[in-house]
Write a protein that holds these residues in place. Sequence first.
Motif, PDB file in Angstrom:
ATOM      1  N   ARG A 141       0.000  -6.751   0.116  1.00  0.00           N
ATOM      2  CA  ARG A 141      -0.386  -6.929  -1.353  1.00  0.00           C
ATOM      3  C   ARG A 141       0.556  -8.180  -1.710  1.00  0.00           C
ATOM      4  O   ARG A 141       0.990  -9.090  -0.464  1.00  0.00           O
ATOM      5  N   GLU A 142      -0.177  -8.778  -2.654  1.00  0.00           N
ATOM      6  CA  GLU A 142       0.948 -10.501  -3.411  1.00  0.00           C
ATOM      7  C   GLU A 142       1.112 -10.200  -4.089  1.00  0.00           C
ATOM      8  O   GLU A 142       1.395  -8.761  -4.566  1.00  0.00           O
ATOM      9  N   ILE A 143       2.524 -10.684  -3.822  1.00  0.00           N
ATOM     10  CA  ILE A 143       3.185 -11.033  -4.950  1.00  0.00           C
ATOM     11  C   ILE A 143       3.218 -11.967  -6.245  1.00  0.00           C
ATOM     12  O   ILE A 143       3.238 -12.488  -5.557  1.00  0.00           O
ATOM     13  N   GLU A 178       4.273 -19.006   1.394  1.00  0.00           N
ATOM     14  CA  GLU A 178       2.789 -18.812   0.481  1.00  0.00           C
ATOM     15  C   GLU A 178       1.874 -17.580   1.015  1.00  0.00           C
ATOM     16  O   GLU A 178       1.587 -17.382  -0.027  1.00  0.00           O
ATOM     17  N   PRO A 179       1.676 -17.061   2.512  1.00  0.00           N
ATOM     18  CA  PRO A 179       0.959 -15.639   2.479  1.00  0.00           C
ATOM     19  C   PRO A 179       1.321 -14.628   1.778  1.00  0.00           C
ATOM     20  O   PRO A 179       0.709 -13.466   1.475  1.00  0.00           O
ATOM     21  N   LEU A 180       2.602 -14.815   0.637  1.00  0.00           N
ATOM     22  CA  LEU A 180       2.994 -13.760   0.088  1.00  0.00           C
ATOM     23  C   LEU A 180       2.414 -13.212  -1.041  1.00  0.00           C
ATOM     24  O   LEU A 180       2.862 -12.550  -1.832  1.00  0.00           O
ATOM     25  N   ALA A 254       5.963  -7.301  -0.067  1.00  0.00           N
ATOM     26  CA  ALA A 254       4.491  -7.631   0.437  1.00  0.00           C
ATOM     27  C   ALA A 254       3.863  -7.344   1.532  1.00  0.00           C
ATOM     28  O   ALA A 254       2.065  -6.847   1.126  1.00  0.00           O
ATOM     29  N   CYS A 255       4.590  -6.240   2.608  1.00  0.00           N
ATOM     30  CA  CYS A 255       3.919  -5.218   3.408  1.00  0.00           C
ATOM     31  C   CYS A 255       3.911  -3.110   3.294  1.00  0.00           C
ATOM     32  O   CYS A 255       3.537  -2.404   3.582  1.00  0.00           O
ATOM     33  N   GLY A 256       4.035  -3.743   1.619  1.00  0.00           N
ATOM     34  CA  GLY A 256       3.770  -2.346   0.830  1.00  0.00           C
ATOM     35  C   GLY A 256       5.590  -1.458   0.327  1.00  0.00           C
ATOM     36  O   GLY A 256       4.853   0.231  -0.092  1.00  0.00           O
TER      37      GLY A 256
END
Length: 275
Positions: A141-143, A178-180, A254-256
């Motif tokens: 998921r995104e922050i 950035e991928p977060l 970001a991993c849940g």
Amino acid sequence: MKKIGIYPGCCFQGADVHNYDITVGFLKNMGIEGILLDRAACCGGGVIDETNKLVVYGLNARNIALAEEKGVDLYTPCNTCYMVIAKTKLALDSDPELKEKVNKILSDEGLEYKGEAKIYHTLNLIRDFIGLDEYKKRLKREISGVKVAPYYGCHVLAPNEVALDDVDNPTILKEILEPLGVEVIEGYKNENTCCGYHASYTDKNQKERLAIKPLEGAKEAGADIVATPCPLCHKAMDGKEEPILQVTQLINVACGMSPDETGINLNKTEVKLSI
């Protein structure tokens, strides 16, 4: 499943024991089994080698040998531990006589430094051990709506011989953040100054003066949070007006994982995330 040896160091001790849970959670989220090197000793913190380099080489050759004994590489999230252990490996691998001298010391414990284990910090673990593509696949998921200022700290960018990125233009933290889904704020005032952690034991006022500078620079640039890979930098700078987190905490969210599951509730300065 990949395995790696977790070097605990001092930043997993006492009031900071939750850092171990953060680290294990991060590794699990990346599909890695962490194996605690529970016989490992303090790295010396870059202080002992000012008096006796052989002691530091012996200490850290032993730490690496404990990982080699288990057939794994060595991982530490601490900037200082990474720098000291990586410098030991470099010294031993380039000097056969020193390696032999140290191994004579280790033989009393039935250990041998072979030079087989690689030394990883969170930054090169993601880049080189996990791989950035696999890392991105692991995020769930995104922050969103958060501006994050990356703060490397000193010992992953110096000295040059063990630096993990281009000293003058490091990019790996941006590539990790950035991928977060966060907005990365770079080039802020005092971005590359020291957090002052090691001055805690000699001049606390100096430590406080150093710790506030990057935080003030990040806030001035519009950042909501400062993110560092180093638990010692986090410890030195937490408790001020500008919140700071460890990068692995953001990754775990970001991993849940919930913020509480990754220890964000233990921050001295409140951190607000949109998830």
